[in-house]
Design an enzyme around this catalytic site. Structure first.
Site, PDB file in Angstrom:
ATOM      1  N   ASP A  36      39.818  25.639 104.787  1.00 24.10           N
ATOM      2  CA  ASP A  36      39.407  26.903 105.393  1.00 24.10           C
ATOM      3  C   ASP A  36      38.431  26.736 106.555  1.00 24.10           C
ATOM      4  OD1 ASP A  36      40.973  28.265 103.641  1.00 24.10           O
ATOM      5  OD2 ASP A  36      39.360  28.631 102.197  1.00 24.10           O
ATOM      6  N   HIS A 241      34.457   4.173 125.684  1.00 21.63           N
ATOM      7  CA  HIS A 241      34.483   5.451 124.961  1.00 21.63           C
ATOM      8  C   HIS A 241      33.818   5.332 123.583  1.00 21.63           C
ATOM      9  CE1 HIS A 241      38.108   6.858 127.579  1.00 21.63           C
ATOM     10  NE2 HIS A 241      36.945   6.949 128.207  1.00 21.63           N
ATOM     11  N   ASP A 258      25.778   8.865 127.660  1.00 19.76           N
ATOM     12  CA  ASP A 258      26.642   9.721 128.483  1.00 19.76           C
ATOM     13  C   ASP A 258      26.777  11.022 127.715  1.00 19.76           C
ATOM     14  OD1 ASP A 258      28.649  11.002 129.883  1.00 19.76           O
ATOM     15  OD2 ASP A 258      29.924   9.220 130.069  1.00 19.76           O
ATOM     16  N   ASP A 269      27.710  16.623 133.012  1.00 15.98           N
ATOM     17  CA  ASP A 269      28.167  15.288 132.618  1.00 15.98           C
ATOM     18  C   ASP A 269      27.229  14.254 133.241  1.00 15.98           C
ATOM     19  OD1 ASP A 269      29.618  13.052 131.941  1.00 15.98           O
ATOM     20  OD2 ASP A 269      31.379  13.543 133.135  1.00 15.98           O
ATOM     21  N   HIS A 348      36.820   1.385 135.739  1.00 20.73           N
ATOM     22  CA  HIS A 348      37.205   2.799 135.845  1.00 20.73           C
ATOM     23  C   HIS A 348      36.908   3.313 137.245  1.00 20.73           C
ATOM     24  CE1 HIS A 348      32.986   4.169 135.513  1.00 20.73           C
ATOM     25  NE2 HIS A 348      32.832   3.346 134.479  1.00 20.73           N
ATOM     26  N   HIS A 352      35.206  12.196 138.851  1.00 26.61           N
ATOM     27  CA  HIS A 352      36.271  13.164 138.578  1.00 26.61           C
ATOM     28  C   HIS A 352      35.755  14.546 138.944  1.00 26.61           C
ATOM     29  CE1 HIS A 352      33.894  14.059 134.944  1.00 26.61           C
ATOM     30  NE2 HIS A 352      33.800  12.749 134.792  1.00 26.61           N
ATOM     31  N   HIS A 359      36.717  16.922 132.723  1.00 29.13           N
ATOM     32  CA  HIS A 359      37.610  16.333 133.726  1.00 29.13           C
ATOM     33  C   HIS A 359      38.391  17.512 134.286  1.00 29.13           C
ATOM     34  CE1 HIS A 359      37.507  12.065 131.760  1.00 29.13           C
ATOM     35  NE2 HIS A 359      36.334  12.470 132.209  1.00 29.13           N
ATOM     36  N   GLU A 382      29.881   8.173 139.204  1.00 31.96           N
ATOM     37  CA  GLU A 382      29.507   7.435 137.995  1.00 31.96           C
ATOM     38  C   GLU A 382      29.972   5.981 137.971  1.00 31.96           C
ATOM     39  OE1 GLU A 382      31.726   8.618 134.425  1.00 31.96           O
ATOM     40  OE2 GLU A 382      32.549  10.291 135.563  1.00 31.96           O
ATOM     41  N   TYR A 386      30.036  -3.445 133.253  1.00 32.62           N
ATOM     42  CA  TYR A 386      30.112  -3.710 131.809  1.00 32.62           C
ATOM     43  C   TYR A 386      30.423  -5.196 131.639  1.00 32.62           C
ATOM     44  CZ  TYR A 386      30.845   1.218 132.624  1.00 32.62           C
ATOM     45  OH  TYR A 386      30.718   2.493 133.113  1.00 32.62           O
ATOM     46  N   ARG A 403      25.850   2.349 133.218  1.00 33.90           N
ATOM     47  CA  ARG A 403      26.528   3.374 134.019  1.00 33.90           C
ATOM     48  C   ARG A 403      25.469   4.383 134.427  1.00 33.90           C
ATOM     49  NH1 ARG A 403      30.482   4.418 131.068  1.00 33.90           N
ATOM     50  NH2 ARG A 403      29.879   6.248 129.865  1.00 33.90           N
ATOM     51  N   GLU A 405      25.424   8.250 136.114  1.00 28.86           N
ATOM     52  CA  GLU A 405      26.338   9.344 136.456  1.00 28.86           C
ATOM     53  C   GLU A 405      25.570  10.612 136.787  1.00 28.86           C
ATOM     54  OE1 GLU A 405      28.906  10.636 133.196  1.00 28.86           O
ATOM     55  OE2 GLU A 405      30.272  11.553 134.638  1.00 28.86           O
TER      56      GLU A 405
END
Ligand code: GLY
Ligand code: MN
Ligand code: MN
Length: 434
Positions: A36, A241, A258, A269, A348, A352, A359, A382, A386, A403, A405
């Site tokens: 539920d 990720h 992030d 972001d 990467h 974006h 995105h 960004e 790595y 990173r 951003e």
């Protein structure tokens, strides 16, 4: 402008792009998490962009003729005193019609009766085919009902166009109302990152820092994170990720965060990377300042007339030079760019579009060419590096993931950095963390 006028204006603009036909734009369904329990409800971005209506089970219908909107109709849940005791207030068609500026509004239960009538003698249906199989079937079902009346002289639409193609271009250029919300969302996320930096200490767990982010989002009225926060200590920062957020933070490691909130449907972001101890080591500082230089070079390229790809190219050149200088890549900068050897450490793209979706929508190329940046576009910048443990990588760089951003608005004269207040230089970060 009153808030509903922004939505009415957008609906008119869509009608003028449709020229003629009927657009059928449903909001998102509610989704069950288990038994539920539902996931927190999030409306469909296209539907919300045109209505400002946040309830589930809404459908927007626009009938256009000669580039004018002749009818703007909302289907929504009927009033239901019994259900409202359990689930809370719902507008119902009558109140929603006035509150959201519609010509007509009906209970959602009426849609199967009314839609075939609206589609009669129209040439074109605008729908998001392929987005939801059940909806595709309903649309074709309604068209078939019209077709079944051909002997009564009613003609059925022969063309289906995707309204997203029209709306994506509109959504790409933010209006003042959207920018006001996006600036506010950015401000809240900045506060969250500052708080997270101040709360970070060796031996705390990543989720404890995540809690500070979420606390700050909700505390300032944001409805949700815009995406699952990444709180990644040490080597976890090299997992792009990473969302487990359950490891203990170690003295001597970096922490990459992030995270951004969603406010009134709009995403922010931000990524910041900082030392758990409050002080960068020398190798960490090398990589950090390289990524920062790449980010500054990229932001510098965000201005009208430049293309989407210019910031990415600027970041790549700075990073490639740094990778060569630090012995991470061999050869000349041009050869590293040509061979894409930099992808071992930067895999990467540099950003974006940002808006209702983190995105966000909008093409990145037009007729095969990177599109030109225009005032009102909002995007992230960004870059990162790595560096995983590997034989041919100097050991002092192992497990460093960085990173940085920010959210950037293209303005008439250049750009506006919406997230500038989040500490970013080595000095700013070390000072805040004292
Ligand atoms: N947080 C998602 C992204 O940075 O693209
Ligand atoms: Mn991003
Ligand atoms: Mn991000």
């Amino acid at each position: 402008m009153e808030k509903i006028e922004h939505y009415m204006k957008r609906r008119k603009q869509l009608a003028s792009m449709m020229k003629s036909g009927v657009a059928v734009i449903p909001t998102a369904p509610e989704r069950l998490r288990n038994r539920d329990a539902h996931y927190p409800y999030r409306f469909d971005s296209y539907f919300y962009y045109l209505t400002g209506f946040k309830e589930p089970e809404g459908v927007l219908v626009i009938v256009a003729e000669q580039a004018e909107s002749v009818k703007q109709i909302l289907f929504c849940r009927a009033k239901d005193p019994e259900r409202e005791i359990w689930d809370g207030f719902r507008f119902g068609p009558e109140r929603a019609k006035d509150a959201f500026g519609f010509d007509e509004a009906y209970a959602i239960s009426e849609i199967d009766k009314i839609l075939p009538e609206l589609l009669g003698n129209q040439t074109t249906v605008f729908a998001a085919l392929g987005n939801d199989a059940a909806w595709d079937q309903r649309i074709t079902g309604w068209v078939n009902q019209v077709r079944a009346q051909s002997r009564n002289g009613v003609t059925a639409p022969g063309e289906i166009h995707d309204y997203r193609t029209l709306l994506d271009e509109m959504r790409l250029i933010k209006d003042d109302n959207e920018l006001q919300i996006m600036r506010h969302a950015a401000e809240i996320s900045v506060q969250a990152h500052r708080r997270a930096m101040q709360a970070t200490r060796p031996d705390r767990y990543e989720y404890e820092v995540e809690a500070e982010l979420l606390y700050t989002f909700y505390r300032h009225g944001a409805q949700s994170p815009a995406y699952t926060s990444i709180v990644a200590g040490g080597a976890n920062a090299c997992i792009l990720h990473y969302i487990d957020n359950n490891a203990q933070l170690k003295q001597g490691d970096l922490l990459l965060i992030d995270a951004g909130c969603e406010l009134e449907g709009y995403a922010s972001d931000i990524t910041r990377t900082f030392p758990v101890s409050g002080r960068f080591s020398s190798a960490q500082k090398d990589i950090y300042q390289l990524v920062l230089a790449a980010q500054m070079a990229a932001i510098e390229q965000v201005r009208p007339g430049n293309t989407w790809n210019d910031p990415h190219q600027a970041a790549l050149r700075v990073l490639a030079q740094g990778f060569v200088d630090f012995g991470l890549c061999q050869g000349s900068v041009d050869s590293v760019l040509e061979s894409e050897d930099y992808k071992r450490f930067y895999m990467h793209r540099t950003g974006h579009w940002l808006g209702l979706d983190v995105h966000d929508v909008g093409e990145y190329k037009q007729q095969g060419e990177w599109r030109t940046l225009c005032p009102g576009m909002t995007l992230t910048v960004e870059p990162g590096s790595y560096i995983r443990a590997a034989e041919n990588v100097p050991q002092h760089f192992w497990d460093i993931g960085v990173r940085i951003e920010d959210d950037v608005l293209v303005t008439a004269s250049g750009n506006e950095l919406l997230t500038a207040a989040a500490p970013k230089t080595v000095t700013e970060i070390e000072e805040l963390m004292q």
